[in-house]
Each structure stands twice: as structure tokens, then as C-alpha cells.
Design a protein around this motif. Structure first.
Motif, PDB file in Angstrom:
ATOM      1  N   ALA A 303      42.050  22.329  84.291  1.00  0.00           N
ATOM      2  CA  ALA A 303      42.314  20.939  84.675  1.00  0.00           C
ATOM      3  C   ALA A 303      42.711  19.931  83.574  1.00  0.00           C
ATOM      4  O   ALA A 303      43.221  18.832  84.099  1.00  0.00           O
ATOM      5  CB  ALA A 303      40.970  20.402  85.385  1.00  0.00           C
ATOM      6  N   LYS A 322      53.294  17.449  91.214  1.00  0.00           N
ATOM      7  CA  LYS A 322      52.070  16.626  91.580  1.00  0.00           C
ATOM      8  C   LYS A 322      51.191  17.554  92.225  1.00  0.00           C
ATOM      9  O   LYS A 322      49.850  17.679  91.916  1.00  0.00           O
ATOM     10  CB  LYS A 322      52.155  15.220  92.615  1.00  0.00           C
ATOM     11  CG  LYS A 322      50.870  14.714  92.968  1.00  0.00           C
ATOM     12  CD  LYS A 322      51.379  13.631  94.033  1.00  0.00           C
ATOM     13  CE  LYS A 322      50.003  13.010  94.495  1.00  0.00           C
ATOM     14  NZ  LYS A 322      50.354  11.710  95.192  1.00  0.00           N
ATOM     15  N   LYS A 323      51.773  18.323  93.081  1.00  0.00           N
ATOM     16  CA  LYS A 323      50.848  19.550  93.955  1.00  0.00           C
ATOM     17  C   LYS A 323      50.419  20.431  92.952  1.00  0.00           C
ATOM     18  O   LYS A 323      49.286  20.970  92.967  1.00  0.00           O
ATOM     19  CB  LYS A 323      51.823  19.953  94.908  1.00  0.00           C
ATOM     20  CG  LYS A 323      51.885  19.227  96.176  1.00  0.00           C
ATOM     21  CD  LYS A 323      50.726  19.324  96.772  1.00  0.00           C
ATOM     22  CE  LYS A 323      50.426  17.837  97.861  1.00  0.00           C
ATOM     23  NZ  LYS A 323      49.197  17.503  98.079  1.00  0.00           N
ATOM     24  N   VAL A 325      49.790  20.037  89.639  1.00  0.00           N
ATOM     25  CA  VAL A 325      48.764  19.467  88.885  1.00  0.00           C
ATOM     26  C   VAL A 325      47.657  19.267  89.433  1.00  0.00           C
ATOM     27  O   VAL A 325      46.333  19.642  89.146  1.00  0.00           O
ATOM     28  CB  VAL A 325      49.218  17.952  88.228  1.00  0.00           C
ATOM     29  CG1 VAL A 325      48.241  17.349  87.615  1.00  0.00           C
ATOM     30  CG2 VAL A 325      50.536  18.267  87.151  1.00  0.00           C
ATOM     31  N   ASN A 326      47.561  18.931  90.780  1.00  0.00           N
ATOM     32  CA  ASN A 326      46.468  18.664  91.456  1.00  0.00           C
ATOM     33  C   ASN A 326      45.712  20.041  91.922  1.00  0.00           C
ATOM     34  O   ASN A 326      44.457  20.078  92.211  1.00  0.00           O
ATOM     35  CB  ASN A 326      46.809  17.811  92.981  1.00  0.00           C
ATOM     36  CG  ASN A 326      47.324  16.310  92.900  1.00  0.00           C
ATOM     37  OD1 ASN A 326      47.639  15.903  93.766  1.00  0.00           O
ATOM     38  ND2 ASN A 326      46.942  15.992  91.724  1.00  0.00           N
ATOM     39  N   SER A 330      43.585  18.289  88.285  1.00  0.00           N
ATOM     40  CA  SER A 330      44.198  17.317  87.300  1.00  0.00           C
ATOM     41  C   SER A 330      44.834  16.137  88.233  1.00  0.00           C
ATOM     42  O   SER A 330      45.483  16.533  89.343  1.00  0.00           O
ATOM     43  CB  SER A 330      44.919  17.580  86.154  1.00  0.00           C
ATOM     44  OG  SER A 330      45.396  16.410  85.592  1.00  0.00           O
ATOM     45  N   ASP A 331      44.472  15.028  87.882  1.00  0.00           N
ATOM     46  CA  ASP A 331      45.624  13.848  88.431  1.00  0.00           C
ATOM     47  C   ASP A 331      46.439  13.060  87.489  1.00  0.00           C
ATOM     48  O   ASP A 331      46.401  11.892  87.674  1.00  0.00           O
ATOM     49  CB  ASP A 331      44.691  13.173  89.490  1.00  0.00           C
ATOM     50  CG  ASP A 331      43.643  12.196  88.494  1.00  0.00           C
ATOM     51  OD1 ASP A 331      43.302  12.521  87.600  1.00  0.00           O
ATOM     52  OD2 ASP A 331      42.898  11.290  89.030  1.00  0.00           O
ATOM     53  N   LEU A 333      49.207  11.871  86.171  1.00  0.00           N
ATOM     54  CA  LEU A 333      50.627  11.745  86.078  1.00  0.00           C
ATOM     55  C   LEU A 333      51.233  10.359  85.854  1.00  0.00           C
ATOM     56  O   LEU A 333      50.474   9.415  85.999  1.00  0.00           O
ATOM     57  CB  LEU A 333      50.773  11.794  87.981  1.00  0.00           C
ATOM     58  CG  LEU A 333      50.238  13.131  88.612  1.00  0.00           C
ATOM     59  CD1 LEU A 333      50.363  12.954  90.156  1.00  0.00           C
ATOM     60  CD2 LEU A 333      51.016  14.286  88.270  1.00  0.00           C
ATOM     61  N   GLY A 479      52.535   8.199  93.173  1.00  0.00           N
ATOM     62  CA  GLY A 479      51.264   8.030  92.034  1.00  0.00           C
ATOM     63  C   GLY A 479      51.395   8.289  90.770  1.00  0.00           C
ATOM     64  O   GLY A 479      50.493   8.663  90.108  1.00  0.00           O
ATOM     65  N   TYR A 480      52.669   8.201  90.270  1.00  0.00           N
ATOM     66  CA  TYR A 480      52.883   8.541  88.936  1.00  0.00           C
ATOM     67  C   TYR A 480      52.622   7.238  87.876  1.00  0.00           C
ATOM     68  O   TYR A 480      53.484   6.671  87.558  1.00  0.00           O
ATOM     69  CB  TYR A 480      54.386   9.033  88.749  1.00  0.00           C
ATOM     70  CG  TYR A 480      54.500  10.534  88.782  1.00  0.00           C
ATOM     71  CD1 TYR A 480      54.575  11.473  87.812  1.00  0.00           C
ATOM     72  CD2 TYR A 480      54.503  11.150  90.112  1.00  0.00           C
ATOM     73  CE1 TYR A 480      54.805  12.775  87.945  1.00  0.00           C
ATOM     74  CE2 TYR A 480      54.485  12.482  90.133  1.00  0.00           C
ATOM     75  CZ  TYR A 480      54.744  13.360  89.390  1.00  0.00           C
ATOM     76  OH  TYR A 480      54.741  14.848  89.294  1.00  0.00           O
ATOM     77  N   GLN A 482      49.194   5.967  85.558  1.00  0.00           N
ATOM     78  CA  GLN A 482      47.876   5.878  85.120  1.00  0.00           C
ATOM     79  C   GLN A 482      47.621   4.541  84.752  1.00  0.00           C
ATOM     80  O   GLN A 482      48.348   3.686  84.658  1.00  0.00           O
ATOM     81  CB  GLN A 482      47.645   6.787  83.735  1.00  0.00           C
ATOM     82  CG  GLN A 482      47.980   8.105  83.923  1.00  0.00           C
ATOM     83  CD  GLN A 482      47.065   8.762  84.713  1.00  0.00           C
ATOM     84  OE1 GLN A 482      45.948   8.964  84.522  1.00  0.00           O
ATOM     85  NE2 GLN A 482      47.249   9.489  86.020  1.00  0.00           N
ATOM     86  N   GLU A 598      52.684  13.413 103.393  1.00  0.00           N
ATOM     87  CA  GLU A 598      51.815  12.543 102.580  1.00  0.00           C
ATOM     88  C   GLU A 598      52.269  11.139 102.192  1.00  0.00           C
ATOM     89  O   GLU A 598      51.619  10.217 102.237  1.00  0.00           O
ATOM     90  CB  GLU A 598      51.924  13.207 101.141  1.00  0.00           C
ATOM     91  CG  GLU A 598      50.760  12.590 100.308  1.00  0.00           C
ATOM     92  CD  GLU A 598      50.384  13.368  98.911  1.00  0.00           C
ATOM     93  OE1 GLU A 598      50.401  13.129  97.746  1.00  0.00           O
ATOM     94  OE2 GLU A 598      50.082  14.764  99.344  1.00  0.00           O
TER      95      GLU A 598
END
Length: 663
Positions: A303, A322-323, A325-326, A330-331, A333, A479-480, A482, A598
Motif C-alpha cells: 500500500a 489511480k486504479k 494504486v487503489n 493506496s490513495d 495521488l 482525485g489527483y 492530496q 466513475e
């Protein structure tokens, strides 16, 4: 609305229309050289002659004649035919007949119209006039003997670009079009005069003698050099993109294109990554795809993996990463490479809400932290239109050379909390006030202060954020972002970082991470990487882009990637297998479908609806504003690899001497 008769057909035309426009509404083709829909009327080429009754018994220039009630217009009478043949004969008196070696050949208005409307031969036997060539910089090649004095280039420079760099000298047969004092044309839109020139007088210097138009494959694409998302056409031959030309889209770029978007394409074949590389004993060495995937799997990220998106990346690539990493749990991005950390909970607060077409109608504009000429030259064109209509423009930030009247209020962001009285009054009184927050103003305090300004009216949202990266809005939608920006990812110290063409990141903050660079140029990101996986540039893959006004647009694949380079999504799909996770797609169509499921708005070309603006927070704007772009021509890895862009930077910005061939 007046009614006129065109070749026996009665039609109704809008008030203020010209006879030429009336003829076009009736479906008649009217030849022209000087007339252009987006420029003022000059009426000096006389090619658009028609016969009009009532009126004098002679042909009249239709571009400069208003259409009035009861006019009878003939476009096909013997008088008109003879008059047009005479005009064409005069135009060709001094024009050199060098079509075989002219770069305009095959897409030349003069060629087309001389065939359609000219005589079969010339009655002129005297010597032709010759004109010395002019130096217009590294982008524009001149053969001024071909010039027919239509003055389109002069009017574009003065009216659209707002830079008085091109004009006419002398009179009569001695008249010449030139840049003043023989200097290069230096503004960011200078090469649009090449598209406007109806003859071969102004052609593209980098593209000279490279190809003929009938040899080229034409592909519809999107300009990724900034966040405007200008519609372009890529012309390619074999596996090489030869040139980029603007496509007409009145909502985005009209029919203009910045010099960087037009000419950085020669960087697509230079400094390319076409092999897999792995860092061994501190040095990069060639490797196979299997070795690279095994090396990444050996890092066992679990993760502890992050993805950082670069400025030129398409939405599909970001979604695939993203897919992946998820799937690993992890999230982490991020797409704001330079460390920005503005809030992204409501995308209306980081969108260009008034739209590009809408900003033209604003009557009071406050620009905060943006050198618009460098960040978005095509938005600057819109601002100039607004100023010409009477809009008052104020700027918070260091001084830059505007192309319209503007008042600079200082470079301290704190001025937003205490604007001068006349500025506050102008915004309050305006029917369509607007604020534009640029790259230097994307900090929480500045955004809060700008959100507090009274720039909303019924049916009008004047709050605008001007991004600089083609991938930014798409990345925020996926969602990129933080909460603390890229600093959050550096603080988490992930075992593996996927850099999706991320070349502006300060990689020294990721010293302990295993860095995997998936990109197309050997730029800053590749220099810092432990593994380099060669990917496709924007011209080598299909992809979705969202511009700074939230407009979803689709670009098509023009050519294949070089060597071992692969499309980004295929690399990420293979990497998922190497890491033992399922990402839910096996083809580009499946990837797109999953992305649209999505984020449904990414499946509809056009403006996305982000809802209403949030209320302003309590952040305080303070500190000196410094513009992020230091060199307009070298802002991304493709441009930095481009010989033309390097030459523009050296000659036009840094004043280097023009080098001769022997040097």
C-alpha cells in the motif's frame, strides 16, 4: 432585417450585414483576399466585386458595402466576371510564378482563385517588381515579392494580438509590409499571420520545404502546451508529426494558436525515451520490460505506493494509474507537481466559470497572480476584446507588458483585502464583473480573498481560475489532489512512486522512494528515476483532456510511439499483473468505460457542470506574488526538446544574436 435579392433569390439578412455576408447567406461563394471574418474591413484587394442595383453602373466591393432593403445583387453577371478577371490580372502582374518552390503550394488562396476567377493569360510584359526579404524571427519565413498587400498580417497584429509590430512602409508600387526597424515579431501569437496570409509571402520557417499538404495525414487533436485546450490538427507523414495547425472552435481558441502550441511539435522526435532503463550502481543501463517489472515488483510496494501526474497527461492514463494504486490499497495521488495545495472539495472554486467566450463580455476584470500573455495567450486575446469593449482591467502582481489598458495594483497579495476605492466601485457597479486567479495566486488565502469579491450576478459567475497544465482539471476530477499537496506524499515516504511524465517535481524530497518514470522524454523526471518505462506522447495515443474552463475534449492518435515505447495505459495494465493486482480493464475501451462510469461527465464532450461556488473561507492573502513561468517557450518536456522553441527562447527572450548557418 432588410430583404435583398441575390442572383434572383430573395433573402432576409441581419441588420448591419455586408453585401458579402448576404451573398454567403444565399450560398454564393465570393472570392476575397483582404476580407477576414475576425479582422476589420480593409476593402483593398477588390477581389470580392459584385454588381449592385440601385447604385452606380460599375462593380462594387461587397466586403465594405452594407446590405440595405431592396438591393439587387448579381454575383455571376458578365460585368462581375470581367471585373474579377481584371483584378486577378493586376494582382499577378508582380507576383512571381514560383508555385513549384513555394511552401504555400497546394493550400494557396491565390492559386485557387486564379484558377477559378482569373484569365487564361497575362497581357503584362514589363519587368516584375522585386522586394527585399524581411527578418521576422525564427518562426516566419518571408518572400515579400509575393505579397499582394492584403494587410491581413498588419490587422491581426494590431487588432487581435495587440502588438504593433507589423506595418506598411512607403506608397504606391514602393509599398512594403515589414516589421518595424527590421526586428523579429516577438509576441506569443506571431505565427498566426502564416495561416492568414493568402499567398506565399509569409510561410512557416521551421516547416519550409518539409512536405506538401497532399502527402500528410490529418488528425484532430488538442494542444497540451497550456490549459486552454486549443483545438488543433496534427499533420503527420509516416511516424513523424510535421506540423500543428489550429482548428476553428469559437468557444475555445476561435481560429488562433500560440506559437508554442504550433511549433513545439518538432520536440516530439528529439530526446525521446524509446528503450527501458534501470538504474544499476548509480547509472542507468538498458534493460527489458520483464527486468523492469521484476525490479518494481521486488520493491514490494504494497500500500506504500503513490502516483504523481505530469502536466501533459490524459485522463485515461491518470485513471489507469489511480486504479493500480487503489488496487494496492493506496490513495496517494497528486498532479500539482510544484507543491500547490489549494482546496479541491468544490471544483467550481478552481474553474474558469465565466468561460473564455463569456470573459469577452465582462466589464470589470481583476487579474490576480497571472501573466496571462505567457500562461494562456489565447485568453489574453479574449481579455483584449473585453478591454476594447470598455472593460476596466486591474492586475495584482509584478508588472508585465499588457496588450490592453490595465492598472497594476502592486505585487503584494494582501492588497486583495484592501482594494483601492475605484477598483471596489468598478467591481460593484459592473453588470458582469470578473476575477481571474492565475498560477501565482493558487494559494488558499488568495483563493479565499478572491472568492469573497462580489463577482456573481443573476446568470453570471465571474470567478475564474486560470490553470497552466493541460492535465490539471482532469486530474482534479479524478482525485489527483492530496490535502497538503505533494508535501503530503513526500512526508509519507512511499516505497514506490509512479511518475506519469512528472518533470517539474523536486525529486530530492523522495530520496528513499523507488522512482518509476513513465514518460516520453529524457527530461528532469527521467534523470531522477530508478526505472524508466518509455511511454507515448499526446500525439501517439487517444485521450481525453479537460481544459481550465472544465471543457471535456478528445484527442486522437496521429502516429505510433518510437522504439519500445508503449501507450501509458498498456504499461500500467502490465505493471498491475507484475504486482499481482486486478485493475478491471484489459482494453482501452474497457478503461474508458470504467472511467466514465466513475466520472460520468468525462464521457460527454463539452462544458462540465461543477455546481455553485462555495462560500469564501477565512484565509488571509499575504506575501509577494511571483509568476511561475520564467520562460514562455520552455515550459514542458516537449518544448524543452524542441530546437525551434530553444531558438525562440534564445533569440526572442534572451536577445542572443541571430546565428548564421556557418556558426
Amino acid at each position: 432585417m432588410p430583404k435583398v435579392t441575390v442572383d434572383g433569390e430573395l433573402i432576409e439578412v441581419p441588420d448591419g450585414a455586408t453585401v458579402l455576408q448576404a451573398c454567403e447567406l444565399a450560398g454564393k461563394e465570393i472570392p476575397r483576399f483582404c476580407y477576414h471574418e475576425r479582422l476589420s474591413i480593409a476593402g483593398n484587394c477588390r477581389m470580392c466585386l459584385v454588381e449592385v442595383k440601385p447604385g452606380p453602373p460599375k462593380p462594387q466591393a461587397s466586403c465594405a458595402l452594407p446590405a440595405t432593403e431592396g438591393q439587387e445583387i448579381r454575383t455571376d453577371s458578365p460585368m462581375v466576371k470581367t471585373a474579377r478577371e481584371g483584378v486577378m490580372e493586376f494582382l499577378l502582374i508582380n507576383h512571381p510564378l514560383d508555385c513549384p518552390i513555394c511552401d504555400q503550394g497546394g493550400e494557396c488562396d491565390l492559386q485557387d482563385q486564379s484558377v477559378a476567377y482569373g484569365r487564361g493569360g497575362s497581357r503584362y510584359h514589363e519587368n516584375k517588381r522585386a522586394v527585399t526579404e524581411k527578418h521576422m524571427g525564427p518562426l516566419i519565413k518571408t518572400v515579400m515579392t509575393r505579397c499582394i498587400h492584403c494587410t491581413r498580417c498588419v490587422r491581426f497584429s494590431e487588432e487581435i494580438a495587440g502588438v504593433d509590430e507589423i506595418g506598411a512602409l512607403y506608397r504606391g508600387e514602393n509599398m512594403q509590409i515589414t516589421t518595424y526597424l527590421e526586428q523579429a515579431a516577438k509576441h506569443e501569437l506571431s505565427a498566426n499571420v502564416i495561416d492568414l496570409c493568402p499567398v506565399g509571402a509569409l510561410t512557416s520557417r521551421p516547416y519550409a520545404f518539409e512536405a506538401r499538404p497532399w502527402e500528410l495525414k490529418k488528425t484532430l487533436s488538442i494542444d497540451v502546451s497550456d490549459a486552454v485546450g486549443a483545438n488543433i490538427r496534427l499533420d503527420s507523414r509516416g511516424r513523424e508529426v510535421m506540423r500543428a495547425l489550429p482548428r476553428t472552435n469559437d468557444d475555445v481558441n476561435e481560429e488562433w494558436l500560440s506559437d508554442k502550441g504550433r511549433y513545439m511539435v518538432d520536440g516530439l522526435t528529439r530526446r525521446r525515451l524509446d528503450k527501458v532503463w534501470i538504474r544499476r550502481n548509480g547509472k542507468l543501463a538498458e534493460a527489458s520490460w520483464d527486468e523492469a517489472f521484476k525490479a518494481i515488483a521486488k520493491a514490494k510496494p504494497g500500500a506504500s505506493i503513490a502516483a504523481i501526474a505530469g502536466d501533459l497527461v490524459d485522463c485515461e492514463t491518470m485513471f489507469a494509474a489511480k486504479k493500480l494504486v487503489n488496487a494496492l490499497g493506496s490513495d496517494m495521488l497528486e498532479g500539482r507537481q510544484t507543491g500547490m495545495s489549494y482546496p479541491t472539495g468544490n471544483l467550481a472554486a478552481v474553474n474558469f466559470n465565466s468561460t473564455f467566450a463569456g470573459i469577452e463580455t465582462a466589464d470589470a476584470i481583476l487579474i490576480v497572480g497571472s501573466n496571462v500573455r505567457w500562461e494562456a495567450p489565447l485568453v489574453n486575446v479574449r481579455l483584449r476584446k473585453a478591454a476594447k469593449r470598455g472593460a476596466k482591467v486591474f492586475v495584482v502582481g509584478p508588472h508585465w507588458e499588457t496588450t490592453f489598458p490595465a492598472e497594476f495594483l502592486g505585487d503584494d497579495a494582501a492588497v486583495l483585502h484592501d482594494l483601492p476605492g475605484h477598483v471596489t466601485e468598478a467591481l460593484a457597479r459592473a453588470e458582469r464583473p470578473a476575477v481571474i486567479v492565475g498560477g501565482a495566486g493558487l494559494a488558499k488565502g488568495v483563493l479565499d480573498a478572491a472568492l469573497a469579491l462580489p463577482v456573481q450576478r443573476d446568470g453570471w459567475n465571474g470567478f475564474n481560475v486560470l490553470h497552466m497544465a493541460a492535465s490539471r482539471m482532469g486530474g482534479l476530477m479524478l482525485g489527483y489532489a492530496q490535502k497538503g499537496g505533494i508535501a503530503d506524499i513526500a512526508k509519507a515516504a512511499p516505497k514506490v512512486v509512479l511518475a506519469l511524465g512528472a518533470d517539474e517535481v523536486d525529486w530530492s524530497a523522495f530520496g528513499d522512494s523507488f522512482k518509476v518514470y513513465i514518460g516520453h522524454h529524457g527530461d528532469k523526471g527521467a534523470h531522477a528515476a530508478d526505472v524508466i518505462l518509455p511511454a507515448a506522447a499526446f500525439s501517439e495515443k487517444d485521450g481525453t483532456y479537460v481544459n481550465t474552463e472544465g471543457r471535456v475534449q478528445f484527442a486522437e492518435k496521429a502516429v505510433f510511439a518510437p522504439g519500445d515505447a508503449r501507450e501509458d495505459w498498456t504499461i500500467l495494465r502490465a505493471l498491475a499483473d507484475a504486482l499481482g493486482v486486478n485493475v478491471g480493464f484489459d482494453s482501452f475501451a474497457e478503461l474508458q468505460s470504467a472511467m466514465i462510469a466513475e466520472v460520468p461527465v468525462l464521457g460527454v464532450e463539452g462544458l462540465a457542470d461543477y455546481g455553485k461556488l462555495p462560500k469564501a473561507g477565512k484565509g488571509k492573502a499575504s506575501g509577494a506574488i511571483a509568476y511561475p513561468i520564467k520562460d514562455f517557450y520552455l515550459t514542458n518536456p516537449i518544448a524543452r526538446a524542441s530546437v525551434t522553441m530553444q531558438q525562440c527562447s534564445a533569440e526572442l527572450l534572451h536577445g542572443d544574436e541571430v546565428r548564421e548557418a556557418a556558426e
